[in-house]
Design an enzyme around this catalytic site. Structure first.
Site, PDB file in Angstrom:
ATOM      1  CD  GLU A 169      -3.056  -0.469   0.046  1.00 60.49           C
ATOM      2  OE1 GLU A 169      -3.182  -0.143  -1.161  1.00 60.49           O
ATOM      3  OE2 GLU A 169      -3.516  -1.506   0.521  1.00 60.49           O
ATOM      4  CG  HIS A 170      -0.194   4.828   0.528  1.00 66.09           C
ATOM      5  ND1 HIS A 170      -0.673   5.971  -0.060  1.00 66.09           N
ATOM      6  CD2 HIS A 170      -1.187   4.361   1.309  1.00 66.09           C
ATOM      7  CE1 HIS A 170      -1.915   6.190   0.355  1.00 66.09           C
ATOM      8  NE2 HIS A 170      -2.248   5.214   1.186  1.00 66.09           N
ATOM      9  CG  ASP A 202       0.651   2.879  -6.402  1.00 65.28           C
ATOM     10  OD1 ASP A 202       0.830   3.602  -5.401  1.00 65.28           O
ATOM     11  OD2 ASP A 202      -0.423   2.838  -7.039  1.00 65.28           O
ATOM     12  CB  SER A 256     -24.028   6.586 -14.340  1.00 64.48           C
ATOM     13  OG  SER A 256     -24.001   5.636 -13.278  1.00 64.48           O
ATOM     14  CG  LEU A 291     -13.429  -2.372  -2.389  1.00 62.77           C
ATOM     15  CD1 LEU A 291     -14.720  -3.165  -2.291  1.00 62.77           C
ATOM     16  CD2 LEU A 291     -12.248  -3.192  -1.870  1.00 62.77           C
ATOM     17  CB  SER A 301     -12.043   5.992  -9.718  1.00 63.15           C
ATOM     18  OG  SER A 301     -10.874   5.560  -9.054  1.00 63.15           O
ATOM     19  CD  GLU A 332      -8.236   7.847 -10.239  1.00 67.83           C
ATOM     20  OE1 GLU A 332      -8.487   7.886  -9.032  1.00 67.83           O
ATOM     21  OE2 GLU A 332      -8.530   6.864 -10.965  1.00 67.83           O
ATOM     22  CG  ASP A 334      -6.060   1.611  -7.548  1.00 71.36           C
ATOM     23  OD1 ASP A 334      -5.462   0.750  -6.882  1.00 71.36           O
ATOM     24  OD2 ASP A 334      -6.509   2.658  -7.062  1.00 71.36           O
ATOM     25  CE1 TYR A 358      -3.285   7.840  -2.859  1.00 73.86           C
ATOM     26  CE2 TYR A 358      -2.046   9.313  -4.278  1.00 73.86           C
ATOM     27  CZ  TYR A 358      -2.454   8.050  -3.940  1.00 73.86           C
ATOM     28  OH  TYR A 358      -2.030   6.983  -4.683  1.00 73.86           O
TER      29      TYR A 358
END
Length: 385
Positions: free
Chosen positions: A31-32, A34, A65, A127, A130, A162, A174, A226
């Site tokens: 986690e974190h 990448d 949507s 999860l 996006s 993104e 992701d 972030y």
């Protein structure tokens, strides 16, 4: 016929040319790391976002949507601008619009299209809903217009959407997991080289189950937290004379920490370097078929995310602690943090007991009930109709 195809026909008055789907993902460990050129080990979920689509003869992109009450969002391909993404109730459309922008910005021959989206990937749960939307959109548009991209190339452009259009400075994990994962496997990804290895990950064969505990606390990565962590990591790497924190060997961690004056940077570096080491160790255990022994590394990773990276929250901490106390082999938050979901590795017959323990703990703490499901590695993005 696909629900997305039916919705497309009702909305636009004609059938779609196809339906494309991309999954959400769970990150088992890593986690974190990448955006620090490190290692990650995600797998795709069975939950998917579907995009039904058809070409248009003009330069218009119409996006709708089934899950968001915002009506049809209409944008013009030649007017897409990262400085002016869709706003307000239509802000969700920034993800498919940004994907179209990224394809065009790469010089690809994209034309107009009608899109209808439906998804069962939980939003705000960590999860990667996006990424699923971006990858499904990218796959639909490139297939419609005969644009030959590899899955890693497609994932890289989805990530650019993104980063540059939506404004979230995420790494590529992701999108790569959504685009490239295979059923029954976790995806080892070297985020610097984009080397992929598919690691067998079959909990059922080992008598185990992996629970996903959605705390119902929505996380938002577009805020400053972030970006602040990204900047702190990049600043620490520069201070240490490294291209990225991935280049700091685990064995050299303590001397490197002693060279950093800022205690926040020290904590961030310690998490990234130890997390990369945990990815390596978990992979070794999976290859050896020793799945139960990965549990303590999951819990160790959560403590690092909570204390050194400071991206957990009380609900995630309670879910992890309760699952561990109820007999899980290990548990950790998954995803960017600040809410979202936790994982728990349990015996196959312990699902009801662990779910009950976590639900009761949340009720006692005055939290909303969590949503608990089992997860198994599913296939990556594909055309489904």
């Amino acid at each position: 016929m696909s629900t997305a195809a039916d919705g497309f026909r009702r909305l636009y008055g004609s059938p779609p040319e196809g339906v494309w789907a991309a999954p959400g993902r769970v990150n088992l460990i890593g986690e974190h790391t990448d955006y620090n050129d490190g290692f990650v080990l995600p797998f795709a979920l069975p939950h998917r976002t579907e995009v039904a689509a058809a070409r248009r003869p003009d330069r218009t992109l119409r996006i709708h949507s089934a899950d968001v009450p915002s009506g049809v969002v209409t944008v013009h391909l030649d007017g897409l601008d990262p400085a002016r993404p869709p706003q307000g109730p239509q802000s969700w459309a920034a993800y498919p619009a940004g994907t179209a922008w990224a394809l065009l910005d790469a010089g690809l021959p994209l034309g107009g299209a009608d899109l209808h989206v439906r998804s069962d990937v939980p939003t705000g749960a960590g999860l990667s809903s996006s990424a699923a939307l971006e990858v499904a959109t990218a796959l639909a548009l490139t297939d419609l217009y005969g644009i030959p991209l590899t899955r890693p190339e497609l994932a890289a452009l989805a990530r650019r959407a993104e980063n540059a259009y939506v404004g979230v400075p995420c790494g590529v994990m992701d999108q790569m997991a959504s685009a490239c994962a295979t059923a029954g496997h976790a995806l080892h990804l070297d985020t610097r080289t984009l080397e992929q290895l598919h690691i067998p990950f079959d909990c059922a064969a080992a008598g185990l189950r992996l629970l996903v505990i959605d705390t119902r606390v929505e996380h938002a990565l577009g805020d400053g937290a972030y970006a602040e962590r990204l900047a702190s990591c990049h600043g620490a790497a520069a201070a240490l004379g490294l291209p990225a924190l991935r280049d700091l060997p685990y064995e050299d961690l303590e001397p490197a920490l002693a060279r950093l004056d800022d205690p926040v940077r020290r904590r961030r570096v310690r998490h990234v370097v130890t997390e990369n080491e945990r990815v390596v160790r978990v992979e070794e255990l999976l290859r050896a078929g020793r799945l139960r022994e990965t549990g303590p590394l999951l819990t160790e990773g959560h403590a690092s995310l909570r204390d050194d990276y400071e991206v957990s929250c009380p609900e995630l901490d309670l879910a992890v602690a309760t699952a561990d106390a109820a007999g899980a082999y290990g548990a950790r938050m998954t995803g960017g943090g600040f809410g979202g979901s936790a994982l728990a590795l349990i015996d196959a017959d312990a699902g009801e007991a662990v779910t009950r323990a976590v639900t009761e703990a949340f009720a006692a703490a005055g939290y909303a009930p969590p949503h608990v499901t089992a997860a198994a590695p599913a296939a990556g993005a594909e055309r489904v109709l």
